[in-house]
Write a protein that holds these residues in place. Structure first.
Motif, short mmCIF file in Angstrom:
data_model
loop_
_atom_site.label_atom_id
_atom_site.label_comp_id
_atom_site.label_asym_id
_atom_site.label_seq_id
_atom_site.Cartn_x
_atom_site.Cartn_y
_atom_site.Cartn_z
N ALA A 165 93.15 -46.46 62.07
CA ALA A 165 91.88 -46.39 62.81
C ALA A 165 91.97 -45.47 64.01
N GLY A 166 93.18 -45.11 64.44
CA GLY A 166 93.34 -44.35 65.68
C GLY A 166 93.92 -42.97 65.51
N ASP A 167 93.82 -42.39 64.32
CA ASP A 167 94.45 -41.10 64.04
C ASP A 167 93.98 -39.99 64.98
N ALA A 168 94.92 -39.19 65.44
CA ALA A 168 94.62 -38.00 66.22
C ALA A 168 95.05 -36.76 65.45
N VAL A 169 94.34 -35.66 65.66
CA VAL A 169 94.78 -34.35 65.18
C VAL A 169 94.92 -33.44 66.39
N VAL A 170 95.72 -32.40 66.23
CA VAL A 170 95.97 -31.45 67.32
C VAL A 170 95.59 -30.05 66.83
N TRP A 171 94.68 -29.40 67.55
CA TRP A 171 94.13 -28.11 67.14
C TRP A 171 94.49 -27.07 68.19
N VAL A 172 95.03 -25.95 67.71
CA VAL A 172 95.39 -24.83 68.58
C VAL A 172 94.42 -23.68 68.27
N PRO A 173 93.36 -23.53 69.05
CA PRO A 173 92.29 -22.60 68.67
C PRO A 173 92.70 -21.14 68.64
N ASP A 174 93.64 -20.72 69.49
CA ASP A 174 93.98 -19.29 69.49
C ASP A 174 94.68 -18.86 68.21
N ALA A 175 95.29 -19.82 67.50
CA ALA A 175 96.00 -19.52 66.26
C ALA A 175 95.30 -20.10 65.03
N GLU A 176 94.27 -20.92 65.24
CA GLU A 176 93.55 -21.60 64.15
C GLU A 176 94.50 -22.44 63.29
N VAL A 177 95.34 -23.20 63.97
CA VAL A 177 96.35 -24.05 63.32
C VAL A 177 96.11 -25.49 63.75
N MET A 178 96.28 -26.42 62.79
CA MET A 178 96.10 -27.84 63.09
C MET A 178 97.32 -28.64 62.66
N PHE A 179 97.62 -29.65 63.46
CA PHE A 179 98.63 -30.65 63.16
C PHE A 179 97.87 -31.94 62.86
N THR A 180 97.98 -32.45 61.64
CA THR A 180 97.08 -33.52 61.19
C THR A 180 97.70 -34.90 61.14
N GLY A 181 99.01 -35.03 61.43
CA GLY A 181 99.62 -36.33 61.17
C GLY A 181 99.43 -36.70 59.71
N ASP A 182 99.43 -37.99 59.43
CA ASP A 182 99.41 -38.46 58.05
C ASP A 182 98.02 -38.53 57.43
N ILE A 183 97.03 -37.91 58.06
CA ILE A 183 95.73 -37.79 57.41
C ILE A 183 95.85 -36.86 56.20
N VAL A 184 96.70 -35.83 56.31
CA VAL A 184 96.93 -34.88 55.23
C VAL A 184 98.41 -34.93 54.86
N GLU A 185 98.69 -34.96 53.55
CA GLU A 185 100.06 -34.89 53.05
C GLU A 185 100.13 -33.78 52.00
N TYR A 186 101.34 -33.32 51.73
CA TYR A 186 101.50 -32.31 50.69
C TYR A 186 102.64 -32.72 49.75
N HIS A 187 102.28 -32.95 48.50
CA HIS A 187 103.22 -33.40 47.48
C HIS A 187 104.01 -34.62 47.96
N SER A 188 103.33 -35.45 48.71
CA SER A 188 103.88 -36.72 49.19
C SER A 188 102.76 -37.75 49.11
N ALA A 189 103.12 -38.96 48.74
CA ALA A 189 102.13 -40.02 48.71
C ALA A 189 101.57 -40.27 50.10
N CYS A 190 100.29 -40.59 50.18
CA CYS A 190 99.71 -41.09 51.42
C CYS A 190 100.08 -42.56 51.56
N TYR A 191 100.53 -42.96 52.72
CA TYR A 191 100.69 -44.38 53.00
C TYR A 191 99.35 -44.91 53.49
N CYS A 192 98.77 -45.82 52.72
CA CYS A 192 97.42 -46.32 53.00
C CYS A 192 97.42 -47.78 53.41
N GLY A 193 98.57 -48.36 53.71
CA GLY A 193 98.65 -49.78 54.00
C GLY A 193 97.88 -50.21 55.24
#
Length: 316
Positions: A165-193
């Motif tokens: 319920a408290g997920d944060a993302v980090v956006w760096v506008p000058d580079a258009e790059v985001m750090f999403t935490g576990d909202i997004v995964e790549y070839h890894s299961a999402c933990y949804c517990g």
């Protein structure tokens, strides 16, 4: 006696990588183990995700020191889970940032989560004896806040419920790059517990609206280039929906948790069984999907004892 959790037998050390995903932006990845992110500003460094223990955090710090000697001034924790936050003491005394909701979860269920995760996945707690205690933020925000690392602007935002319920993302506008935490995964299961299935898709849409050129996901390889970002957003949504749909159908007809487990396996195994931590996540994902489908909006607290009881029910 039920068999052990899949994660309890996963003792193979993972190979780590430190990949530049934008100018002065780095992703520390570990073959499906928890990732960390690094933002180098004009004057100092921000780290995203502390790792589970101070010893594991030192591996991230060692990589940072290969590319900069600037001080680590900020540590952003995207959510409250033990594997993300308990290594914070290794970074000295930075400003520690969480959302208000994530801090409330540390208070409400932080110790229970620590005990539960340590029981489930002992390899991720290398050097656990060095953890001084629960990690609390020094700064919190409700919807968004901005930090300047010298001239470099960093936006920290809550874009909706998903992994917690408290997920944060980090956006760096000058580079258009985001750090999403576990909202997004790549070839890894999402933990949804502790997740919110009904909200997850909209939160992914909110991330996509920034049109990031690269993403550092919570687990899996760094996503460099818009094509790979789009593929990861799509596969994450597919994973979440493929978990919830069959569990919801079972719940709607009054079926059991074991029936939901069988239904989710039938839909997800053919598509996701080769994903990192798939077997570890699946029982917790099914239990949460089944609860949410029955109208339980706030995820029930996982404890070491509840883990065992749930797992025995699924094996029975």
């Amino acid at each position: 006696m039920a068999k052990a959790f899949a994660s309890q037998g996963d003792m193979t050390e993972k190979k780590t990588s430190f990949v530049e995903i934008g100018d002065g932006l780095w992703a520390f990845t570990a073959e499906g183990d928890p990732n960390s992110g690094v933002i180098i500003g004009d004057e100092s460094v921000m780290v995203i995700e502390a790792q589970a223990t101070p010893r594991l955090a030192e591996k991230v710090i060692a990589e940072i020191r290969k590319v900069t000697d600037k001080p680590i001034s900020h540590l952003v924790l995207t959510h409250y889970h033990a594997v993300r936050v308990l290594g914070a003491s290794a970074y000295g005394a930075p400003e520690i940032i969480m959302s208000d909701a994530a801090r409330a979860m540390v208070v409400e269920r932080g110790q229970e989560d620590w005990d539960s995760e340590f029981q489930r996945f002992p390899r991720l707690f290398e050097g656990h004896e060095s953890i001084p205690g629960l990690t609390y933020p020094t700064t919190t925000f409700s919807d968004s806040m901005t930090v300047y690392l010298g001239n470099r602007r960093v936006d920290i935002m809550h874009l909706g419920r998903a992994h917690t319920a408290g997920d944060a993302v980090v956006w760096v506008p000058d580079a258009e790059v985001m750090f999403t935490g576990d909202i997004v995964e790549y070839h890894s299961a999402c933990y949804c517990g502790d997740g919110h299935f009904a909200d997850w898709g909209e939160t992914l849409e909110n991330i996509a609206s920034f049109d990031p050129v690269s993403i550092a996901p919570g687990r899996g390889d760094a996503l460099i280039g818009r094509a790979k970002v789009a593929a990861a957003l799509e596969s994450t949504l597919d994973f979440v929906e493929s978990t919830y749909r069959p569990a919801a159908r079972v719940a709607a007809r009054g079926g059991s948790l074991k029936e939901a487990w069988d239904a989710v396996r039938a839909e997800c195994d053919p598509k996701f069984s080769d994903y990192a931590i798939y077997e570890h996540c699946l029982p917790f994902n099914v239990a949460r999907a089944y609860d949410e489908a029955r109208g339980i909006d706030t995820p029930r607290i996982w404890t070491a004892q509840r883990d065992i009881e749930m797992w025995e029910a699924l094996q029975g």
